[in-house]
Scaffold this motif. Structure first.
Motif, PDB file in Angstrom:
ATOM      1  N   LYS A 138      55.707  31.931 -88.831  1.00 44.93           N
ATOM      2  CA  LYS A 138      55.521  32.058 -90.282  1.00 44.93           C
ATOM      3  C   LYS A 138      56.797  32.547 -90.963  1.00 44.93           C
ATOM      4  O   LYS A 138      57.156  32.074 -92.053  1.00 44.93           O
ATOM      5  CB  LYS A 138      54.356  33.009 -90.581  1.00 44.93           C
ATOM      6  N   THR A 139      57.484  33.483 -90.328  1.00 42.35           N
ATOM      7  CA  THR A 139      58.720  34.016 -90.908  1.00 42.35           C
ATOM      8  C   THR A 139      59.776  32.922 -91.032  1.00 42.35           C
ATOM      9  O   THR A 139      60.471  32.817 -92.053  1.00 42.35           O
ATOM     10  CB  THR A 139      59.246  35.182 -90.060  1.00 42.35           C
ATOM     11  N   ALA A 140      59.902  32.095 -89.980  1.00 41.01           N
ATOM     12  CA  ALA A 140      60.890  31.011 -90.001  1.00 41.01           C
ATOM     13  C   ALA A 140      60.580  30.006 -91.103  1.00 41.01           C
ATOM     14  O   ALA A 140      61.488  29.545 -91.818  1.00 41.01           O
ATOM     15  CB  ALA A 140      60.934  30.320 -88.640  1.00 41.01           C
ATOM     16  N   ARG A 141      59.332  29.640 -91.249  1.00 43.75           N
ATOM     17  CA  ARG A 141      58.962  28.685 -92.292  1.00 43.75           C
ATOM     18  C   ARG A 141      59.124  29.296 -93.680  1.00 43.75           C
ATOM     19  O   ARG A 141      59.598  28.642 -94.620  1.00 43.75           O
ATOM     20  CB  ARG A 141      57.511  28.224 -92.082  1.00 43.75           C
ATOM     21  N   ARG A 142      58.739  30.535 -93.798  1.00 39.23           N
ATOM     22  CA  ARG A 142      58.779  31.185 -95.105  1.00 39.23           C
ATOM     23  C   ARG A 142      60.227  31.371 -95.587  1.00 39.23           C
ATOM     24  O   ARG A 142      60.487  31.375 -96.796  1.00 39.23           O
ATOM     25  CB  ARG A 142      58.070  32.534 -94.998  1.00 39.23           C
ATOM     26  N   TYR A 143      61.155  31.510 -94.638  1.00 37.11           N
ATOM     27  CA  TYR A 143      62.567  31.637 -95.000  1.00 37.11           C
ATOM     28  C   TYR A 143      63.005  30.443 -95.850  1.00 37.11           C
ATOM     29  O   TYR A 143      63.639  30.602 -96.904  1.00 37.11           O
ATOM     30  CB  TYR A 143      63.421  31.736 -93.736  1.00 37.11           C
ATOM     31  N   HIS A 144      62.690  29.244 -95.375  1.00 41.39           N
ATOM     32  CA  HIS A 144      63.104  28.036 -96.100  1.00 41.39           C
ATOM     33  C   HIS A 144      62.305  27.861 -97.386  1.00 41.39           C
ATOM     34  O   HIS A 144      62.856  27.430 -98.408  1.00 41.39           O
ATOM     35  CB  HIS A 144      62.968  26.824 -95.188  1.00 41.39           C
ATOM     36  N   PHE A 145      61.027  28.201 -97.337  1.00 38.57           N
ATOM     37  CA  PHE A 145      60.196  28.119 -98.554  1.00 38.57           C
ATOM     38  C   PHE A 145      60.783  28.981 -99.663  1.00 38.57           C
ATOM     39  O   PHE A 145      60.880  28.568-100.824  1.00 38.57           O
ATOM     40  CB  PHE A 145      58.773  28.564 -98.229  1.00 38.57           C
ATOM     41  N   ALA A 146      61.197  30.200 -99.298  1.00 34.60           N
ATOM     42  CA  ALA A 146      61.741  31.133-100.287  1.00 34.60           C
ATOM     43  C   ALA A 146      63.067  30.649-100.859  1.00 34.60           C
ATOM     44  O   ALA A 146      63.461  31.052-101.955  1.00 34.60           O
ATOM     45  CB  ALA A 146      61.911  32.511 -99.658  1.00 34.60           C
ATOM     46  N   LYS A 147      63.745  29.775-100.119  1.00 37.93           N
ATOM     47  CA  LYS A 147      65.009  29.218-100.602  1.00 37.93           C
ATOM     48  C   LYS A 147      64.813  27.917-101.379  1.00 37.93           C
ATOM     49  O   LYS A 147      65.799  27.241-101.712  1.00 37.93           O
ATOM     50  CB  LYS A 147      65.951  28.965 -99.416  1.00 37.93           C
ATOM     51  N   GLY A 148      63.540  27.581-101.622  1.00 36.98           N
ATOM     52  CA  GLY A 148      63.259  26.362-102.375  1.00 36.98           C
ATOM     53  C   GLY A 148      63.308  25.099-101.547  1.00 36.98           C
ATOM     54  O   GLY A 148      63.462  23.996-102.094  1.00 36.98           O
ATOM     55  N   LYS A 149      63.147  25.248-100.220  1.00 31.29           N
ATOM     56  CA  LYS A 149      63.182  24.082 -99.333  1.00 31.29           C
ATOM     57  C   LYS A 149      61.935  24.047 -98.450  1.00 31.29           C
ATOM     58  O   LYS A 149      62.022  24.148 -97.222  1.00 31.29           O
ATOM     59  CB  LYS A 149      64.445  24.102 -98.480  1.00 31.29           C
ATOM     60  N   PRO A 150      60.755  23.895 -99.055  1.00 26.94           N
ATOM     61  CA  PRO A 150      59.519  23.918 -98.265  1.00 26.94           C
ATOM     62  C   PRO A 150      59.411  22.761 -97.284  1.00 26.94           C
ATOM     63  O   PRO A 150      58.598  22.827 -96.347  1.00 26.94           O
ATOM     64  CB  PRO A 150      58.422  23.845 -99.336  1.00 26.94           C
ATOM     65  N   GLU A 151      60.213  21.720 -97.476  1.00 25.26           N
ATOM     66  CA  GLU A 151      60.163  20.588 -96.543  1.00 25.26           C
ATOM     67  C   GLU A 151      60.743  20.948 -95.174  1.00 25.26           C
ATOM     68  O   GLU A 151      60.505  20.238 -94.180  1.00 25.26           O
ATOM     69  CB  GLU A 151      60.915  19.390 -97.137  1.00 25.26           C
ATOM     70  N   LYS A 152      61.498  22.062 -95.105  1.00 19.33           N
ATOM     71  CA  LYS A 152      62.089  22.491 -93.826  1.00 19.33           C
ATOM     72  C   LYS A 152      61.088  23.406 -93.108  1.00 19.33           C
ATOM     73  O   LYS A 152      61.183  24.629 -93.150  1.00 19.33           O
ATOM     74  CB  LYS A 152      63.427  23.192 -94.070  1.00 19.33           C
ATOM     75  N   HIS A 153      60.108  22.789 -92.471  1.00 23.63           N
ATOM     76  CA  HIS A 153      58.996  23.541 -91.872  1.00 23.63           C
ATOM     77  C   HIS A 153      58.801  23.238 -90.398  1.00 23.63           C
ATOM     78  O   HIS A 153      57.917  23.784 -89.750  1.00 23.63           O
ATOM     79  CB  HIS A 153      57.685  23.232 -92.611  1.00 23.63           C
ATOM     80  N   ASN A 154      59.632  22.377 -89.837  1.00 25.51           N
ATOM     81  CA  ASN A 154      59.423  21.916 -88.473  1.00 25.51           C
ATOM     82  C   ASN A 154      60.242  22.751 -87.485  1.00 25.51           C
ATOM     83  O   ASN A 154      61.437  22.965 -87.698  1.00 25.51           O
ATOM     84  CB  ASN A 154      59.831  20.442 -88.355  1.00 25.51           C
ATOM     85  N   LEU A 155      59.605  23.230 -86.426  1.00 27.15           N
ATOM     86  CA  LEU A 155      60.313  23.960 -85.370  1.00 27.15           C
ATOM     87  C   LEU A 155      60.473  23.066 -84.145  1.00 27.15           C
ATOM     88  O   LEU A 155      59.506  22.422 -83.703  1.00 27.15           O
ATOM     89  CB  LEU A 155      59.559  25.231 -84.984  1.00 27.15           C
ATOM     90  N   ILE A 156      61.671  23.026 -83.626  1.00 26.92           N
ATOM     91  CA  ILE A 156      61.941  22.303 -82.391  1.00 26.92           C
ATOM     92  C   ILE A 156      61.655  23.242 -81.230  1.00 26.92           C
ATOM     93  O   ILE A 156      62.215  24.347 -81.154  1.00 26.92           O
ATOM     94  CB  ILE A 156      63.391  21.802 -82.363  1.00 26.92           C
ATOM     95  N   THR A 157      60.765  22.826 -80.350  1.00 24.96           N
ATOM     96  CA  THR A 157      60.365  23.641 -79.203  1.00 24.96           C
ATOM     97  C   THR A 157      60.674  22.871 -77.924  1.00 24.96           C
ATOM     98  O   THR A 157      61.203  21.757 -77.972  1.00 24.96           O
ATOM     99  CB  THR A 157      58.876  24.013 -79.287  1.00 24.96           C
ATOM    100  N   PHE A 158      60.311  23.444 -76.766  1.00 25.05           N
ATOM    101  CA  PHE A 158      60.862  22.904 -75.531  1.00 25.05           C
ATOM    102  C   PHE A 158      59.807  22.725 -74.437  1.00 25.05           C
ATOM    103  O   PHE A 158      58.818  23.459 -74.372  1.00 25.05           O
ATOM    104  CB  PHE A 158      62.016  23.792 -75.067  1.00 25.05           C
ATOM    105  N   SER A 159      60.053  21.740 -73.580  1.00 26.04           N
ATOM    106  CA  SER A 159      59.112  21.364 -72.533  1.00 26.04           C
ATOM    107  C   SER A 159      58.787  22.533 -71.620  1.00 26.04           C
ATOM    108  O   SER A 159      59.647  23.364 -71.328  1.00 26.04           O
ATOM    109  CB  SER A 159      59.695  20.209 -71.711  1.00 26.04           C
ATOM    110  N   ASN A 160      57.538  22.574 -71.184  1.00 26.95           N
ATOM    111  CA  ASN A 160      57.035  23.595 -70.251  1.00 26.95           C
ATOM    112  C   ASN A 160      57.007  25.005 -70.813  1.00 26.95           C
ATOM    113  O   ASN A 160      56.857  25.980 -70.080  1.00 26.95           O
ATOM    114  CB  ASN A 160      57.845  23.600 -68.940  1.00 26.95           C
ATOM    115  N   ALA A 161      57.144  25.127 -72.131  1.00 30.56           N
ATOM    116  CA  ALA A 161      57.091  26.453 -72.744  1.00 30.56           C
ATOM    117  C   ALA A 161      55.665  26.987 -72.754  1.00 30.56           C
ATOM    118  O   ALA A 161      54.691  26.225 -72.696  1.00 30.56           O
ATOM    119  CB  ALA A 161      57.621  26.383 -74.170  1.00 30.56           C
ATOM    120  N   PHE A 162      55.562  28.299 -72.844  1.00 28.60           N
ATOM    121  CA  PHE A 162      54.276  28.953 -73.073  1.00 28.60           C
ATOM    122  C   PHE A 162      54.487  30.006 -74.148  1.00 28.60           C
ATOM    123  O   PHE A 162      55.265  30.942 -73.958  1.00 28.60           O
ATOM    124  CB  PHE A 162      53.729  29.600 -71.802  1.00 28.60           C
TER     125      PHE A 162
END
Length: 396
Positions: free
Chosen positions: A106-130
């Motif tokens: 939520k913090t990562a997404r909200r950072y971009h929202f607060a800067k006026g860029k709500p379209e930047k909401h996607n997080l790149i994650t990695f295989s075999n993560a938990f």
């Protein structure tokens, strides 16, 4: 057959602990176990540590919970201590690792929202993560066993291969908010991020104004011989989730962030009824009292080196079963040539507790205050078990 009173979502082993002392657990019939699982990297001071036990007892008799409607001297003090010890400028306390990761997302997404860029909401994650068992944290993985039956999952995550910097950079687009990863994958099989991978992600975040979000729920709080594993890479994240060992066995976690990263987390954007309660704060302070110093961290590194060397020396004697050792500090994994879960179950029968992980790995996660005698007992017991273990025919 009627359902059990405890919802049957765990394949519980026959081990039924009722008491712990130091590096040992005792079952309801007096069985003794050497605990190199530590509640899955939670009981970092073992069982019944006097500093932690007294802090919890004293605080329980004073004040346990009031909610976050009121000022929190206890929370302010522990938050300031974490700020002083880490990259962070601010802290949100949770009750678990999954909650800490949720707050980080939520913090990562909200950072971009607060800067006026709500379209930047996607997080790149990695295989075999938990990252946990909540809807967001299972949506962030590519593991079918975590996701099956829970559709529709949350959007906003793109999974690429772990330790593949080119794939991670290629996945960045106009919707990318940042990267979310474990510096050392725990459940995935004690797989450390490479130095080039981690520094490359940090560089990309700096160049594209993205958030580097680290899940240090398992690798944090002195487990690797550094207070947090990001220190091993010579970089700093923007946001970090911590839990497990931070309470030494008491349920708590935290989301740490820089002032820049947390700019959007203002009044009303997040909350928790129990998060940061005085009892949890007392536990967290007690843990840091013991582990957050150079002498303790150096001892973890030294014990980790000795344990790893002993395991590596043992492996050639049982090369039908063991392949190699990986990991850092006292977050180690022994790669097996057959099913690690079956061998972990066999070890339990012999009074040794460890944890299975992905990639047929035996996780070795002892209390951080183990002694030389515990290392010898574990390695000797592992070797004796391997000598008598018959690899299941299907796995041979």
């Amino acid at each position: 057959m009627a359902i059990t009173p405890l919802m049957p979502v765990y394949p519980r082993s026959p081990v039924r602990p009722v008491r712990g002392e130091g590096a040992y657990l005792y079952g309801e019939n007096g069985e003794k176990y050497l605990d190199f699982a530590a509640g899955i990297a939670v009981n970092l001071l073992g069982h019944g540590h006097p500093v932690l036990t007294k802090a919890i007892q004293d605080q329980a008799a004073t004040l346990m919970h009031v909610s976050n409607l009121y000022g929190s001297p206890q929370g302010e003090a522990l938050a300031q201590r974490l700020v002083d010890l880490t990259f962070a400028d601010t802290v949100f306390f949770t009750n678990s690792g999954a909650e800490a990761v949720e707050c980080a997302i939520k913090t990562a997404r909200r950072y971009h929202f607060a800067k006026g860029k709500p379209e930047k909401h996607n997080l790149i994650t990695f295989s075999n993560a938990f990252h946990g068992r909540t809807m967001a944290t299972i949506s962030a993985t590519d593991q079918a066993k975590l996701r099956e039956g829970f559709a529709p999952l949350l959007t906003g995550f793109t999974v690429v291969e772990f330790n593949d910097l080119d794939a991670a950079l290629a996945a960045v687009d106009e919707h990318t908010a940042g990267f979310l990863l474990e510096p050392i994958q725990g459940e995935g099989g004690i797989r450390p991020a490479t130095h080039d991978f981690m520094t490359g992600l940090r560089k990309a975040c700096d160049e594209h104004d993205l958030m580097l979000v680290l899940d240090e729920v398992q690798s944090g709080v002195a487990r690797t011989g550094a207070l947090y594993a990001y220190e091993l890479y010579g970089i700093e994240p923007d946001i970090l989730a911590t839990a497990k060992g931070i309470g030494g066995g008491f349920p708590m976690g935290a989301c740490l962030a820089t002032e820049k990263a947390a700019a959007g987390m203002v009044i009303g954007t997040h909350g928790s009824t129990f998060g940061g309660n005085p009892l949890a704060m007392a536990a967290g302070q007690a843990v840091l009292d013991v582990v957050a110093n150079d002498e303790f961290l150096a001892a973890v590194r030294s014990k980790g080196d000795r344990l790893r060397a002993a395991l590596e020396q043992m492996i050639p004697n049982h090369d039908h079963l063991f392949d190699s050792v990986r990991g850092t500090g006292l977050m180690l994994g022994v790669k097996l040539k057959s099913d690690s879960r079956a061998f972990v179950a066999y070890l339990r029968e012999r009074g040794i507790l460890a944890v299975a992980a992905g990639d047929n790995v035996l996780r070795v996660l002892p209390p951080l205050n183990i002694e030389e005698s515990h290392i010898r007992e574990f390695v000797d017991g592992l070797s004796a078990a391997a000598a008598e273990y018959e690899v299941p025919a299907a796995a041979a």
